[in-house]
Motif scaffolding. Sequence first.
Motif, PDB file in Angstrom:
ATOM      1  N   VAL A  14       0.844  -1.188   0.000  1.00  0.00           N
ATOM      2  CA  VAL A  14       0.000   0.000   0.000  1.00  0.00           C
ATOM      3  C   VAL A  14       0.881   1.239   0.000  1.00  0.00           C
ATOM      4  CG1 VAL A  14      -1.729   1.293   1.307  1.00  0.00           C
ATOM      5  CG2 VAL A  14      -1.857  -1.193   1.206  1.00  0.00           C
TER       6      VAL A  14
ATOM      7  N   CYS B 234       1.383   5.045   0.893  1.00  0.00           N
ATOM      8  CA  CYS B 234       0.840   5.947   1.902  1.00  0.00           C
ATOM      9  C   CYS B 234       1.552   7.290   1.828  1.00  0.00           C
ATOM     10  CB  CYS B 234       1.025   5.354   3.292  1.00  0.00           C
ATOM     11  SG  CYS B 234       0.164   3.784   3.527  1.00  0.00           S
TER      12      CYS B 234
ATOM     13  N   ASP C 182       1.088   9.762   4.410  1.00  0.00           N
ATOM     14  CA  ASP C 182       1.247  10.376   5.721  1.00  0.00           C
ATOM     15  C   ASP C 182       1.412   9.275   6.763  1.00  0.00           C
ATOM     16  OD1 ASP C 182      -1.425   9.596   6.761  1.00  0.00           O
ATOM     17  OD2 ASP C 182      -2.163  11.114   5.389  1.00  0.00           O
TER      18      ASP C 182
ATOM     19  N   ASP D   5      -0.192   8.669   9.589  1.00  0.00           N
ATOM     20  CA  ASP D   5      -1.433   8.018  10.029  1.00  0.00           C
ATOM     21  C   ASP D   5      -1.838   6.894   9.077  1.00  0.00           C
ATOM     22  OD1 ASP D   5      -1.609   9.715  12.221  1.00  0.00           O
ATOM     23  OD2 ASP D   5      -2.943  11.124  11.204  1.00  0.00           O
ATOM     24  N   SER D   6      -1.699   7.122   7.779  1.00  0.00           N
ATOM     25  CA  SER D   6      -2.033   6.087   6.793  1.00  0.00           C
ATOM     26  C   SER D   6      -1.086   4.894   6.888  1.00  0.00           C
ATOM     27  CB  SER D   6      -1.981   6.663   5.377  1.00  0.00           C
ATOM     28  OG  SER D   6      -2.945   7.660   5.222  1.00  0.00           O
ATOM     29  N   LEU D   7       0.190   5.175   7.133  1.00  0.00           N
ATOM     30  CA  LEU D   7       1.160   4.084   7.299  1.00  0.00           C
ATOM     31  C   LEU D   7       0.782   3.191   8.466  1.00  0.00           C
ATOM     32  CD1 LEU D   7       4.534   5.956   6.804  1.00  0.00           C
ATOM     33  CD2 LEU D   7       3.737   4.039   5.436  1.00  0.00           C
TER      34      LEU D   7
ATOM     35  N   LEU E   6      -2.166   2.885   9.930  1.00  0.00           N
ATOM     36  CA  LEU E   6      -3.440   2.210   9.644  1.00  0.00           C
ATOM     37  C   LEU E   6      -3.229   1.001   8.729  1.00  0.00           C
ATOM     38  CD1 LEU E   6      -6.511   2.255   9.993  1.00  0.00           C
ATOM     39  CD2 LEU E   6      -6.611   3.727   7.983  1.00  0.00           C
ATOM     40  N   ALA E   7      -2.453   1.174   7.668  1.00  0.00           N
ATOM     41  CA  ALA E   7      -2.179   0.064   6.746  1.00  0.00           C
ATOM     42  C   ALA E   7      -1.428  -1.058   7.457  1.00  0.00           C
ATOM     43  CB  ALA E   7      -1.377   0.569   5.553  1.00  0.00           C
TER      44      ALA E   7
ATOM     45  N   THR F 137       4.489  -1.427   3.082  1.00  0.00           N
ATOM     46  CA  THR F 137       4.005  -0.103   2.724  1.00  0.00           C
ATOM     47  C   THR F 137       5.086   0.639   1.952  1.00  0.00           C
ATOM     48  OG1 THR F 137       4.730   0.766   4.863  1.00  0.00           O
ATOM     49  CG2 THR F 137       2.414   0.163   4.667  1.00  0.00           C
TER      50      THR F 137
ATOM     51  N   ARG G 113       1.269  13.801  -2.757  1.00  0.00           N
ATOM     52  CA  ARG G 113       0.441  12.971  -3.637  1.00  0.00           C
ATOM     53  C   ARG G 113       0.046  13.703  -4.920  1.00  0.00           C
ATOM     54  NH1 ARG G 113      -4.977  10.484  -1.316  1.00  0.00           N
ATOM     55  NH2 ARG G 113      -5.971  12.329  -2.137  1.00  0.00           N
TER      56      ARG G 113
END
Length: 69
Positions: free
Chosen positions: A9, A11, A13, A15-17, A19-20, A28, A34
């Motif tokens: 995935v 990412c 940011d 937070d996204s890292l 979460l993934a 990741t 982006r």
Amino acid sequence: MEVDGYLEVACFDVDSLVLADRAGVDRTEFCADRASGGVTPSFDELLGVIDLLQSPVHFMIRPRGGDFV
């Protein structure tokens, strides 16, 4: 990207890292900006995420957005 059951995935940011990673991805890819298609995150961001994740993290190495010429 998923190939033969392998999930990576991208990412943009921290937070996204996280979460993934918690969702169980295999790997990741950490990128910045982006809107430009992804560039290398700052050095401080790179150092800040390594200890947060259980899964491997790869970092986008791209000095600028746009084409590859």
